[in-house]
Enzyme design. Structure first.
Site, PDB file in Angstrom:
ATOM      1  N   HIS A 133       6.940  -9.505  -1.721  1.00 19.71           N
ATOM      2  CA  HIS A 133       8.229 -10.099  -1.351  1.00 19.71           C
ATOM      3  C   HIS A 133       9.254  -9.963  -2.486  1.00 19.71           C
ATOM      4  CE1 HIS A 133      11.196 -12.607   0.407  1.00 19.71           C
ATOM      5  NE2 HIS A 133      10.805 -13.776  -0.042  1.00 19.71           N
ATOM      6  N   LYS A 142       3.420 -11.929   2.663  1.00 17.80           N
ATOM      7  CA  LYS A 142       2.198 -12.432   2.046  1.00 17.80           C
ATOM      8  C   LYS A 142       1.381 -11.337   1.360  1.00 17.80           C
ATOM      9  CE  LYS A 142      -0.935 -14.981   0.772  1.00 17.80           C
ATOM     10  NZ  LYS A 142      -0.898 -14.039  -0.341  1.00 17.80           N
ATOM     11  N   CYS A 198      16.759 -14.873   0.344  1.00 21.62           N
ATOM     12  CA  CYS A 198      15.683 -13.981   0.784  1.00 21.62           C
ATOM     13  C   CYS A 198      16.046 -13.236   2.059  1.00 21.62           C
ATOM     14  CB  CYS A 198      14.395 -14.765   0.959  1.00 21.62           C
ATOM     15  SG  CYS A 198      13.951 -15.666  -0.542  1.00 21.62           S
ATOM     16  N   CYS A 258       1.006 -18.567  -0.256  1.00 18.32           N
ATOM     17  CA  CYS A 258       2.334 -18.233  -0.790  1.00 18.32           C
ATOM     18  C   CYS A 258       2.495 -16.723  -0.923  1.00 18.32           C
ATOM     19  CB  CYS A 258       2.510 -18.844  -2.176  1.00 18.32           C
ATOM     20  SG  CYS A 258       2.104 -20.601  -2.270  1.00 18.32           S
ATOM     21  N   SER A 259       3.698 -16.225  -0.592  1.00 19.88           N
ATOM     22  CA  SER A 259       3.984 -14.815  -0.846  1.00 19.88           C
ATOM     23  C   SER A 259       4.109 -14.635  -2.365  1.00 19.88           C
ATOM     24  CB  SER A 259       5.270 -14.400  -0.136  1.00 19.88           C
ATOM     25  OG  SER A 259       6.351 -15.222  -0.540  1.00 19.88           O
TER      26      SER A 259
END
Lengths: 383, 383
Positions: free
Chosen positions: A331, A327, A83, A204-205
């Site tokens: 992402h 978020k 990421c 969670c994203s």
């Protein structure tokens, strides 16, 4: 090393872009960045992407994208650090311009995650396959363990975690490129579906498609183009153990601490000098840890700071994730690190609209891979 | 840009390394390189690998490898450009030292291909998924089309293709790290199993596991260590269309021509000044094309030159692939570009044993991805 500046930026909307392939998405972002910079060519390009092989069956990604962007025969290189791939792409472009090898370099990031791959399984390839994933754990579980440890050690609460999501959605609602332009309440976060205790869906994203690109150049190029130069005053990168079990503490991200120390030294600034920051909030607990490990708050006080609104745009102390963060903005993993730089560029250029930070002179972008086994930090300065 | 030198090298044997995981393989090569260089630390590292995600289910590769090498928290970056991943890793390390950001950088490459993945299918992700692979073609087919076109256009013969394999196996038999240390005859190549007409089994590089690493440093570091410095006098990279159908000719590799022009200009040398070269012989026809596109032979004469022995170690005109090349040494795709640099380093240091090129002062490494959509060239100078 030569001075390096950012002179243009472009991105797609983040979200479920089912009508567009990975090459469409990247090309749209890259063309916007080139147009924004006003350059008639680029010397070289870097692309951050985590796993085009597993997500869409395409490796050799930089060659595909250079071809579809129409920039052959320039050098085109794909970099990967899970990421943190976008942040690493920006760093490689920075080093290339700083070295004097090139004057104008595009740094982009892209990911197409909604084409049918098992996303949680693909993302888990960023953890330790042999010692973590084969035991059945994936990232929500890893970050849930971090969250529990932080709650136990420092008294961080469920409400404090939720405060991060509430703030980031409030910011993202003001971002036209965000995947979720909707505000959420503390109650909605706390009552959302359980994913991995204590983390719920709104901690969670999301899973996203998207692309982002910026143009880096030497100061001489920026002057010729009459550009208000946004200077890159620090670029740093650090690593940590791939597996959580290798660390002396799981409530401190060693790679963030090391990269931050290097970045502050290189830029000759202190945490208090940073006017705003984009940080890697893949889960709400991650933003809390990072806000401590960057030195914005004392260790263990990040949750309270978020709940007290100290990281909000409205408070204007050290606004964090004015873009909406991972978020709310979304992402698409390879694009995230570049999208953070775009938020810095827009804020420092005074072009952030409803999200504009007052007196924004110095901005920081912190991008990380996995559960923090890699971290890239950049500090940019405007005006 | 600062001058950059190579001060150490190490690699594993190439082959079917079933008892070793990707982290074992890389660590072995990297430790050998660090020991050979005699350095007590490295500032940063790059790893070239094509598809650890598809081959062994592990992304975030550089973080895993930095951890197992025991070099946390230094920056560690994975780069990918299909079969040119190793060459690109070397180039990024070169740029980082040249920029002044670091003094000692490790450039490594690794691939673990024999763990059960469908290798031909994984390698095909380096071609154009949307326009080539979905139609059913894979790399042997793409290079077979190139071979047919070259035979039609220039009269290249089946025997000339075979001459490349015979020579490379003869060289590889002298290389202790080669996968196949056996010589083959022209008849054996011509009568081996058909893969994609006209290419037969012994025209194709094998499926391999392996790792390779080198240490790059500033001249100052080399002086302090009393190292005979092998200078990097050119680093260039170029791209071409991802799909063969996008090219005006498929018998000339545009990325090789462009990268070679840049490299010769940067090093201020001509093709005739190059004493020996490692080139990307993924298939025998590739070595023939590349030997022409690098300017060693006139277009269309590469096959005849190979058959006449002009590229042999024994002739000593411009020996090509003294290491055995991809064909005989093996082709763990991410490691190949670094293994080429190692052959240059050993030859220029006078350490190539039975493979030693006489009066070796200038060596070239040409590494490419896919059917030539990316190409990286380095020229090194010794003594």
């Amino acid at each position: 090393m030569r001075d390096v500046v950012v002179i243009g930026a472009g991105m797609t909307k983040f979200g479920e872009l089912w009508g567009k392939s990975i090459r469409d998405i990247f090309t749209e972002a890259a063309q916007k960045a080139i147009e924004d910079a006003g350059v008639d060519h680029i010397d070289s390009m870097y692309v951050g992407a985590m796993s085009p092989g597993l997500f869409v069956g395409q490796e050799h990604l930089s060659a595909v994208l250079a071809d579809y962007l129409g920039v052959n025969p320039i050098p085109a290189t794909h970099v990967e650090s899970a990421c943190a791939s976008g942040g690493v792409a920006f760093r490689q472009a920075f080093l290339e311009v700083a070295s004097g090898a090139s004057d104008i370099v595009l740094a982009g990031g892209v990911e197409k995650m909604t084409d049918g791959a098992d996303v949680t399984e693909v993302l888990a390839t960023a953890a330790d396959q042999e010692y973590e994933v084969y035991q059945g754990i994936t990232f929500p579980g890893l970050y849930a363990m971090i969250a529990h440890a932080h709650m136990h050690q420092y008294g961080t609460t469920r409400e404090q975690l939720a405060a991060v999501a509430v703030k980031n959605h409030r910011n993202g609602a003001k971002n036209p490129n965000a995947q979720f332009r909707s505000e959420v309440t503390l109650e909605q976060v706390i009552n959302s579906t359980m994913v991995a205790d204590p983390l719920r869906l709104l901690d969670c994203s999301p899973v996203s498609d998207g692309g982002a690109a910026v143009i880096l150049a030497s100061i001489e190029v920026a002057k010729k183009l009459n550009k208000n130069p946004i200077r890159v005053i620090a670029s740093s990168q650090a690593s940590d153990t791939i597996a959580l079990h290798g660390r002396s503490s799981i409530t401190t991200l060693g790679s963030v601490v090391t990269a931050a120390e290097k970045a502050y030294r290189m830029a000759d600034v202190k945490p208090a000098d940073v006017d705003f920051a984009e940080v890697h909030d893949c889960f709400t607990i991650a933003e809390i840890l990072v806000s401590e490990d960057l030195g914005f708050f004392e260790k263990g006080k990040g949750g309270q700071a978020a709940a007290d609104g100290l990281t909000s745009l409205e408070c204007n102390l050290t606004p964090i994730n004015t873009s909406g963060g991972l978020k709310s903005k979304g992402h698409p993993v390879g694009a995230t690190g570049i999208a953070q730089i775009i938020e810095l560029y827009e804020q420092l250029s005074g072009k952030a609209g409803a999200r504009q930070v007052l007196d924004a002179h110095i901005g920081m972008a912190q991008n990380m891979g996995g559960s923090g086994a890699s971290c890239v930090i950049h500090i940019l300065e405007g005006k």
